[in-house]
Enzyme design. Sequence first.
Site, PDB file in Angstrom:
ATOM      1  N   LYS A  22       0.919  -1.418   0.072  1.00 14.46           N
ATOM      2  CA  LYS A  22       0.014   0.071  -0.094  1.00 14.46           C
ATOM      3  C   LYS A  22       0.862   1.171   0.022  1.00 14.46           C
ATOM      4  CE  LYS A  22      -1.741   1.526   4.040  1.00 14.46           C
ATOM      5  NZ  LYS A  22      -1.426   2.775   4.482  1.00 14.46           N
ATOM      6  N   ASN A  23       1.810   1.320   0.765  1.00 14.65           N
ATOM      7  CA  ASN A  23       2.668   2.429   1.122  1.00 14.65           C
ATOM      8  C   ASN A  23       3.649   2.716   0.123  1.00 14.65           C
ATOM      9  OD1 ASN A  23       1.262   3.023   3.387  1.00 14.65           O
ATOM     10  ND2 ASN A  23       2.795   2.409   4.745  1.00 14.65           N
ATOM     11  N   ARG A  94      -4.571  10.302   4.298  1.00 13.30           N
ATOM     12  CA  ARG A  94      -3.516  11.433   4.465  1.00 13.30           C
ATOM     13  C   ARG A  94      -2.434  11.410   3.245  1.00 13.30           C
ATOM     14  NH1 ARG A  94      -1.781  13.257   8.672  1.00 13.30           N
ATOM     15  NH2 ARG A  94       0.139  13.347   8.096  1.00 13.30           N
ATOM     16  N   ARG A 123      -0.142  14.767  13.097  1.00 11.18           N
ATOM     17  CA  ARG A 123       0.992  13.993  12.188  1.00 11.18           C
ATOM     18  C   ARG A 123       0.987  15.453  11.230  1.00 11.18           C
ATOM     19  NH1 ARG A 123      -0.905   8.304   9.910  1.00 11.18           N
ATOM     20  NH2 ARG A 123       1.154   8.671   8.820  1.00 11.18           N
ATOM     21  N   PRO A 124       2.041  16.220  11.719  1.00  9.96           N
ATOM     22  CA  PRO A 124       2.239  17.409  11.121  1.00  9.96           C
ATOM     23  C   PRO A 124       2.892  17.485   9.555  1.00  9.96           C
ATOM     24  CG  PRO A 124       3.993  17.116  12.635  1.00  9.96           C
ATOM     25  CD  PRO A 124       2.853  15.806  12.914  1.00  9.96           C
ATOM     26  N   ASP A 126       4.617  20.123   8.431  1.00  5.43           N
ATOM     27  CA  ASP A 126       5.176  21.340   8.262  1.00  5.43           C
ATOM     28  C   ASP A 126       6.682  21.274   7.506  1.00  5.43           C
ATOM     29  OD1 ASP A 126       6.001  19.709  10.561  1.00  5.43           O
ATOM     30  OD2 ASP A 126       7.561  20.850  11.045  1.00  5.43           O
ATOM     31  N   LEU A 127       7.175  20.037   7.428  1.00  4.52           N
ATOM     32  CA  LEU A 127       8.385  19.679   6.644  1.00  4.52           C
ATOM     33  C   LEU A 127       8.229  19.974   5.232  1.00  4.52           C
ATOM     34  CD1 LEU A 127       9.920  17.031   8.966  1.00  4.52           C
ATOM     35  CD2 LEU A 127      10.829  19.353   8.861  1.00  4.52           C
ATOM     36  N   ASP A 309       5.482   0.752  11.985  1.00  4.86           N
ATOM     37  CA  ASP A 309       4.225   0.084  11.421  1.00  4.86           C
ATOM     38  C   ASP A 309       4.364  -1.477  12.039  1.00  4.86           C
ATOM     39  OD1 ASP A 309       4.035   1.813   8.231  1.00  4.86           O
ATOM     40  OD2 ASP A 309       3.607   2.442  10.486  1.00  4.86           O
ATOM     41  N   ARG A 401      -8.308  -1.068   4.850  1.00  6.38           N
ATOM     42  CA  ARG A 401      -7.524   0.205   4.344  1.00  6.38           C
ATOM     43  C   ARG A 401      -6.245  -0.362   3.806  1.00  6.38           C
ATOM     44  NH1 ARG A 401      -6.251   4.774   7.673  1.00  6.38           N
ATOM     45  NH2 ARG A 401      -5.015   5.255   5.849  1.00  6.38           N
TER      46      ARG A 401
HETATM   47  C1  EPZ Z   1       4.549   7.186   6.371  1.00  4.02           C
HETATM   48  O1  EPZ Z   1       3.807   7.993   7.002  1.00  4.02           O
HETATM   49  C2  EPZ Z   1       3.776   5.802   6.411  1.00  4.02           C
HETATM   50  N1  EPZ Z   1       2.481   6.205   5.401  1.00  4.02           N
HETATM   51  C3  EPZ Z   1       3.257   5.537   7.638  1.00  4.02           C
HETATM   52  O2  EPZ Z   1       2.440   4.279   7.530  1.00  4.02           O
HETATM   53  C4  EPZ Z   1       4.550   5.334   8.404  1.00  4.02           C
HETATM   54  O3  EPZ Z   1       4.054   5.012   9.852  1.00  4.02           O
HETATM   55  C5  EPZ Z   1       5.340   6.475   8.471  1.00  4.02           C
HETATM   56  O4  EPZ Z   1       5.693   6.794   7.183  1.00  4.02           O
HETATM   57  C6  EPZ Z   1       6.819   6.189   9.261  1.00  4.02           C
HETATM   58  O5  EPZ Z   1       7.436   5.190   8.738  1.00  4.02           O
HETATM   59  C7  EPZ Z   1       2.453   6.060   4.129  1.00  4.02           C
HETATM   60  O6  EPZ Z   1       3.561   5.773   3.494  1.00  4.02           O
HETATM   61  C8  EPZ Z   1       1.307   6.255   3.451  1.00  4.02           C
HETATM   62  P1  EPZ Z   1       6.642  10.311   8.382  1.00  4.02           P
HETATM   63  P2  EPZ Z   1       4.272   9.558   6.929  1.00  4.02           P
HETATM   64  O7  EPZ Z   1       6.533  11.830   7.666  1.00  4.02           O
HETATM   65  O8  EPZ Z   1       5.054   9.868   5.745  1.00  4.02           O
HETATM   66  C9  EPZ Z   1       7.398  13.754  11.837  1.00  4.02           C
HETATM   67  C10 EPZ Z   1       0.603   2.929   8.004  1.00  4.02           C
HETATM   68  O9  EPZ Z   1       0.275   2.373   8.873  1.00  4.02           O
HETATM   69  N2  EPZ Z   1       6.949  14.650  10.683  1.00  4.02           N
HETATM   70  O10 EPZ Z   1       7.749   9.320   7.762  1.00  4.02           O
HETATM   71  O11 EPZ Z   1       3.180  10.552   7.334  1.00  4.02           O
HETATM   72  C11 EPZ Z   1       5.908  12.869  11.930  1.00  4.02           C
HETATM   73  O12 EPZ Z   1       5.390  13.335  13.030  1.00  4.02           O
HETATM   74  C12 EPZ Z   1       1.054   4.325   7.948  1.00  4.02           C
HETATM   75  O13 EPZ Z   1       0.774   2.323   6.773  1.00  4.02           O
HETATM   76  C13 EPZ Z   1       7.064  16.036  11.073  1.00  4.02           C
HETATM   77  O14 EPZ Z   1       7.407  16.342  12.157  1.00  4.02           O
HETATM   78  O15 EPZ Z   1       5.427   9.625   8.233  1.00  4.02           O
HETATM   79  C14 EPZ Z   1       6.642  11.480  12.495  1.00  4.02           C
HETATM   80  O16 EPZ Z   1       7.319  11.792  13.941  1.00  4.02           O
HETATM   81  C15 EPZ Z   1       0.935   5.027   9.430  1.00  4.02           C
HETATM   82  N3  EPZ Z   1       6.776  16.895   9.999  1.00  4.02           N
HETATM   83  C16 EPZ Z   1       8.058  11.467  11.681  1.00  4.02           C
HETATM   84  O17 EPZ Z   1       8.332  12.768  11.089  1.00  4.02           O
HETATM   85  C17 EPZ Z   1       6.376  16.676   8.842  1.00  4.02           C
HETATM   86  O18 EPZ Z   1       5.938  17.460   7.902  1.00  4.02           O
HETATM   87  C18 EPZ Z   1       8.051  10.411  10.702  1.00  4.02           C
HETATM   88  O19 EPZ Z   1       6.890  10.651   9.782  1.00  4.02           O
HETATM   89  C19 EPZ Z   1       6.340  15.235   8.421  1.00  4.02           C
HETATM   90  C20 EPZ Z   1       6.657  14.227   9.374  1.00  4.02           C
END
Ligand code: EPZ
Length: 422
Positions: A22-23, A94, A123-124, A126-127, A309, A401
Amino acid sequence: MDKFIIEGPTPLKGQIPISGSKNAALPLMAASLLGNSPSTIHLVPRLKDIYTFNDVIRGTGTEVDFNESENTLRIDPTTLNHTEAPYDLVRKMRASFYMLGALIGRAGEAKVSLPGGCAWGPRPVDLHLKGFETMGIDIELEQGYVHASIDNNSVEGGEFTLEPSSVGATINLVLGAVLRAKKFVIKNAAKEPDVVLLCNMLKKMGADIEGIGTDTLTIQKVDKLEGVEFSNDPDRIETGTYMIAAAMHPDSDVTLTGCKPEDLGRFPTYFKKLGVHFEISGSDIRIQTNGGINPVSIKTKIYPGFPTDLQAQWATLMTQAKGTSTVTDTIYFDRFSYVPELKRLGAKLSVEKNKVTIQGPTQLTGTSVMSTDLRASVSLVLAAMAAEGQSEILRVYHLDRGYEQLEKKLNSVGASITRADQ
Ligand code: EPZ
């Protein structure tokens, strides 16, 4: 709303085929919008999130045909004429936020809803937004939408460091840069297989990306990208989930087929410490258990570390371990909504900040429990399959999902799962 009725415990024996990721599929679908011709993606799982994203993409005037029996998706962006991703769809999934990068790349403008909240907390993004501003994209926030635009055909680019490393931000920024940024460097970029696969598809389409698979990606704009035929990866999180399902029982013999073991990172290293027998041969992974498992404490990390995950699934497994263990999530500090539900099944575990301590082994007993998010839900299924007696898992739409044909796959190796109206 559906629920699962599960009888346990059931020994697991037989073969489970692994579906497409999926991801990994979602970014490939977004990348298809950047081509001057149609793309075809193979090994796309039939999951709610994929159908939702199909609708988001169709909303831009792009043609999307999903051949479900062949798990093949054809996306023809030549009719794209609308650069918006609306709230009522983005809030459902998302990763629709990837439309920001795809539409910036494709059209030089985008109006994309900010994603909503999530079951386990903020789940911000901002980045994502800071990265695009650094690239030279004009970003305005208005009434819950991100309005992105560029003055000319391209932007200078620049250098942006992700702190913390972010899978989604890496994906979004790459999608926006490949056709627009003269030179854009992403530091502390995510190295998850999902990101590597996206970059490889974009390169096949004609993109100029250096550093694939490392934490520094350098993108230089090209004038156009062509549509391609490309295959998605098998789902590494589904693979880890079913490896854990087998290890939950003292007499399992399960073979997972169609896997990509090299995408599991360091997960097999932790799995080995359980003391179960498992062997990898090509794309098959065989798990055989003989009695109890050792307690193995883990801390989640970005790839290739232990994936967040699989955190809930591992804590569930540790309820069956011969001793005490801890599971710490360093990526999401509050991803523990499954804990109170596991306690209802008789598990002995407690959470302190971002660490759960689990005492085992515990004979779980069946009861009714509530799903809250995708990975917590599948953990409750694994627990119910090991519990004595009947369990009910409510709100299984969370599972639909992210796990293709979950009950069919698990019942084929001996589980007793029935889907019923709630
Ligand atoms: C992806 O989410 C996956 N989703 C998530 O899987 C997975 O848990 C996550 O990566 C971490 O591996 C998909 O691929 C669709 P991140 P993503 O941005 O991209 C912080 C599932 O169950 N952050 O890598 O949203 C954030 O809060 C889902 O399949 C910021 O601070 O995750 C977290 O602490 C759930 N600012 C860390 O980075 C930002 O702008 C990693 O999040 C973005 C992220």
